[in-house]
Motif scaffolding. Structure first.
Motif, PDB file in Angstrom:
ATOM      1  N   VAL A 160      -8.025   3.465  -1.735  1.00  0.00           N
ATOM      2  CA  VAL A 160      -8.647   2.505  -0.802  1.00  0.00           C
ATOM      3  C   VAL A 160      -9.012   3.155   0.501  1.00  0.00           C
ATOM      4  O   VAL A 160      -9.918   2.604   1.196  1.00  0.00           O
ATOM      5  CB  VAL A 160      -7.930   1.125  -0.333  1.00  0.00           C
ATOM      6  CG1 VAL A 160      -7.888   0.298  -1.791  1.00  0.00           C
ATOM      7  CG2 VAL A 160      -6.559   1.545   0.294  1.00  0.00           C
TER       8      VAL A 160
ATOM      9  N   TRP B  66      -3.339   4.031  -1.216  1.00  0.00           N
ATOM     10  CA  TRP B  66      -3.650   3.308  -2.589  1.00  0.00           C
ATOM     11  C   TRP B  66      -3.030   1.974  -2.666  1.00  0.00           C
ATOM     12  O   TRP B  66      -1.970   1.561  -2.156  1.00  0.00           O
ATOM     13  CB  TRP B  66      -2.983   4.306  -3.849  1.00  0.00           C
ATOM     14  CG  TRP B  66      -3.560   5.347  -4.114  1.00  0.00           C
ATOM     15  CD1 TRP B  66      -4.499   6.012  -5.035  1.00  0.00           C
ATOM     16  CD2 TRP B  66      -3.303   6.573  -3.406  1.00  0.00           C
ATOM     17  NE1 TRP B  66      -4.817   7.210  -4.897  1.00  0.00           N
ATOM     18  CE2 TRP B  66      -4.136   7.681  -4.061  1.00  0.00           C
ATOM     19  CE3 TRP B  66      -1.856   7.059  -2.620  1.00  0.00           C
ATOM     20  CZ2 TRP B  66      -3.704   8.887  -3.771  1.00  0.00           C
ATOM     21  CZ3 TRP B  66      -1.993   8.437  -2.519  1.00  0.00           C
ATOM     22  CH2 TRP B  66      -2.825   9.349  -2.777  1.00  0.00           C
ATOM     23  N   ARG B  67      -3.744   1.029  -3.295  1.00  0.00           N
ATOM     24  CA  ARG B  67      -3.365  -0.120  -3.551  1.00  0.00           C
ATOM     25  C   ARG B  67      -3.343  -0.557  -5.095  1.00  0.00           C
ATOM     26  O   ARG B  67      -3.937   0.089  -5.781  1.00  0.00           O
ATOM     27  CB  ARG B  67      -4.183  -1.328  -2.701  1.00  0.00           C
ATOM     28  CG  ARG B  67      -3.816  -1.331  -1.065  1.00  0.00           C
ATOM     29  CD  ARG B  67      -4.455  -2.140  -0.274  1.00  0.00           C
ATOM     30  NE  ARG B  67      -4.305  -2.077   1.034  1.00  0.00           N
ATOM     31  CZ  ARG B  67      -5.026  -2.382   2.046  1.00  0.00           C
ATOM     32  NH1 ARG B  67      -6.168  -3.001   1.958  1.00  0.00           N
ATOM     33  NH2 ARG B  67      -4.661  -2.235   3.194  1.00  0.00           N
TER      34      ARG B  67
ATOM     35  N   SER C  56      -4.208  -2.233  -8.751  1.00  0.00           N
ATOM     36  CA  SER C  56      -5.435  -2.463  -9.080  1.00  0.00           C
ATOM     37  C   SER C  56      -5.406  -2.933 -10.425  1.00  0.00           C
ATOM     38  O   SER C  56      -4.261  -2.732 -11.457  1.00  0.00           O
ATOM     39  CB  SER C  56      -6.290  -1.201  -9.503  1.00  0.00           C
ATOM     40  OG  SER C  56      -7.466  -1.005 -10.152  1.00  0.00           O
ATOM     41  N   SER C  57      -6.118  -3.693 -11.041  1.00  0.00           N
ATOM     42  CA  SER C  57      -6.328  -4.546 -12.435  1.00  0.00           C
ATOM     43  C   SER C  57      -7.054  -3.556 -13.643  1.00  0.00           C
ATOM     44  O   SER C  57      -7.076  -4.029 -14.461  1.00  0.00           O
ATOM     45  CB  SER C  57      -6.913  -5.757 -12.213  1.00  0.00           C
ATOM     46  OG  SER C  57      -8.168  -5.778 -11.731  1.00  0.00           O
ATOM     47  N   LYS C  58      -7.477  -2.304 -13.138  1.00  0.00           N
ATOM     48  CA  LYS C  58      -8.001  -1.547 -13.942  1.00  0.00           C
ATOM     49  C   LYS C  58      -7.135  -0.924 -15.117  1.00  0.00           C
ATOM     50  O   LYS C  58      -5.940  -0.856 -14.890  1.00  0.00           O
ATOM     51  CB  LYS C  58      -8.651  -0.326 -13.329  1.00  0.00           C
ATOM     52  CG  LYS C  58      -9.769  -0.653 -12.068  1.00  0.00           C
ATOM     53  CD  LYS C  58     -10.355   0.719 -11.581  1.00  0.00           C
ATOM     54  CE  LYS C  58     -11.280   0.372 -10.664  1.00  0.00           C
ATOM     55  NZ  LYS C  58     -11.837   1.493  -9.939  1.00  0.00           N
TER      56      LYS C  58
ATOM     57  N   GLU D 111      -5.584   1.948  -7.147  1.00  0.00           N
ATOM     58  CA  GLU D 111      -6.938   2.293  -6.529  1.00  0.00           C
ATOM     59  C   GLU D 111      -6.839   2.943  -5.059  1.00  0.00           C
ATOM     60  O   GLU D 111      -6.455   2.330  -4.150  1.00  0.00           O
ATOM     61  CB  GLU D 111      -7.667   0.996  -6.327  1.00  0.00           C
ATOM     62  CG  GLU D 111      -9.159   1.236  -6.170  1.00  0.00           C
ATOM     63  CD  GLU D 111      -9.819  -0.048  -6.029  1.00  0.00           C
ATOM     64  OE1 GLU D 111     -11.045  -0.137  -5.742  1.00  0.00           O
ATOM     65  OE2 GLU D 111      -9.262  -1.332  -6.213  1.00  0.00           O
TER      66      GLU D 111
ATOM     67  N   SER E 247      -5.593   2.728 -14.764  1.00  0.00           N
ATOM     68  CA  SER E 247      -4.593   3.115 -13.491  1.00  0.00           C
ATOM     69  C   SER E 247      -4.145   1.648 -12.740  1.00  0.00           C
ATOM     70  O   SER E 247      -5.192   0.888 -12.532  1.00  0.00           O
ATOM     71  CB  SER E 247      -5.084   4.030 -12.670  1.00  0.00           C
ATOM     72  OG  SER E 247      -4.300   4.295 -11.746  1.00  0.00           O
TER      73      SER E 247
ATOM     74  N   THR F 167       0.680  -1.204   0.005  1.00  0.00           N
ATOM     75  CA  THR F 167      -0.173  -0.040   0.041  1.00  0.00           C
ATOM     76  C   THR F 167       1.104   1.176   0.112  1.00  0.00           C
ATOM     77  O   THR F 167       1.829   1.336   0.619  1.00  0.00           O
ATOM     78  CB  THR F 167      -0.883   0.205   1.278  1.00  0.00           C
ATOM     79  OG1 THR F 167      -1.635  -1.093   1.208  1.00  0.00           O
ATOM     80  CG2 THR F 167      -1.887   1.236   1.275  1.00  0.00           C
TER      81      THR F 167
END
Length: 421
Positions: free
Chosen positions: A251, A238-239, A241-243, A249, A246, A225
């Motif tokens: 959190v 933020w951790r 993300s598979s988006k 993500e 970006s 994180t």
């Protein structure tokens, strides 16, 4: 009355006329003498004497040598050798770097009363100076597996240095103050106003992480994180993300501090935050909930480090506190070390022999080095201005960045082993 008048007349008769020295005396007879008289030996002493540092002699002559000048030392001590011995004795008792020497314009040489060296102590030395930034250095990072050193500054630039040549290979002008900079894996994170820039040095991709309000003054990574603290007292997490848009993500946003978050540290599965509100907050890394608040400092807490099972904190209140878990998960101060000046930052690393060394950067343009756990002084590093941060490098290297923009590269020296008979 006659005795007092005679003593006063005697003192006047031993005093050289300041107007005569300047070639302007028109009195005949003059009540002062028109010859140079020898000065008393005490004139070059320390303390409340005529040539004490910071005080001017009681004379109207502009040609009178000031304390610490080459002329004063030679005049009052008789020869160059005595002057050198006086200077060395003063340096030993008051280890301060010469402010003229650091700018290459000290004219006193060996007779200077202050150090002509960037450090005092054994077991380490300077490698090189990198003087390209114009303002405070706020971040230094050497990504794993990279031969490039990254540095950020409030001059609005990130500089990339070639570790082989020591030359600046690239300058990235961000158009805004860089207030923090760290690296994790192949990522470089740059703290700016209201945002964090994320650069991947392998894929050359770049992302902007929004959310923080004000300058991002502290960042750290723990438990996969990224944490970033801002001026409004809130810090964000933020951790991965598979988006597609970006790889990060948002959190959580962690609230609790009433003023800017200025330092973050991770250790023992906990996250620690220091603030300008003079407090330290302890956060659970899994739940991201605040579990306790530590209020022992009486001024800003600009630096925190975790070392083994201990938390070390520094403050502008001139103290370094060592915290330990006593019972039921509570933290208590088990030792307090007091400096002469406020403490800007802390850093810990082992020396060439593996001994733990604590670096304490103070508001006197120097970094005090202590052996732990005794806090016995190991040495001292000097800079043009206060050292804002210290960073560890590979192969015994470490780096310091000060508020003038000076980036120094240092190296631990191997201690020669004595062959057994």
């Amino acid at each position: 009355m006659d005795t007092k008048f005679a003593r006063r007349t005697e003192r006047i008769g031993r005093t050289t006329c300041s107007y005569w020295r300047a070639g302007k005396c028109n009195r005949n007879p003059c009540r002062f003498v028109h010859i140079e008289t020898p000065s008393p030996p005490a004139a070059c002493g320390y303390g409340n004497t005529a040539y004490s540092y910071g005080k001017k002699p009681h004379s109207s002559s502009e040609n009178t040598p000031k304390y610490g000048s080459k002329k004063a030392l030679l005049r009052d001590n008789g020869d160059r050798g005595d002057a050198t011995r006086v200077a060395k004795a003063f340096k030993k008792s008051s280890p301060r770097i010469c402010k003229y020497w650091i700018n290459n314009n000290c004219v006193h040489g060996e007779q200077c009363l202050y150090l002509h060296s960037w450090f005092r102590g054994d077991g380490f030395s300077t490698v090189t100076k990198l003087q390209e930034h114009k303002k405070v250095i706020t971040g230094i990072a050497l990504p794993v597996g990279s031969d490039k050193l990254y540095s950020g500054s409030t001059d609005g630039t990130v500089r990339i240095w070639d570790c082989h040549t020591g030359q600046c290979a690239k300058v990235i002008n961000l158009g805004a103050e860089v207030t923090s900079l760290i690296s994790e894996g192949s990522w470089i994170f740059v703290g700016l106003q209201n945002a964090v820039k994320a650069w991947n040095i392998q894929t050359m991709s770049e992302f902007t992480l929004d959310g923080p309000k004000g300058r991002v003054r502290a960042m750290t990574v723990g438990n996969n994180t990224l944490f970033a603290g801002a001026e409004d007292g809130v810090f964000f997490a933020w951790r991965g993300s598979s988006k597609a848009d970006s790889p990060f993500e948002l959190v959580a946003s962690l609230t609790g501090h009433t003023k800017a978050v200025v330092c973050l540290a991770v250790g023992c599965q906990m996250l620690y935050s220091g603030s300008m509100d003079q407090s330290i907050k302890v956060w659970d890394m899994d739940t991201l909930q605040c579990t306790m608040t530590l209020n022992d400092h009486t001024d800003v807490v600009p630096s925190l480090i975790c070392w083994d099972q201990y938390l070390l904190s520094s403050s502008s209140d001139r103290t370094i506190k060592v915290w330990a878990c006593i019972e039921a998960g509570s933290l208590e101060v088990i030792y307090t070390h007091t400096e002469e000046n406020g403490v800007v930052s802390l850093f810990g690393m082992p020396d060439a022999e593996g001994k733990p060394i604590l670096f304490s950067s103070c508001r006197d343009n120097s970094v005090h080095m202590y052996e732990l756990p005794s806090f016995s002084e190991r040495g001292r590093l000097f800079a043009k201005k206060d050292v804002a941060l210290i960073e560890l490098g590979p192969g015994g290297l470490f780096f310091t960045g000060d508020e003038s923009g000076l980036l120094m590269v240092w190296k631990w020296l191997e201690v020669p082993k004595v062959a057994s008979s």
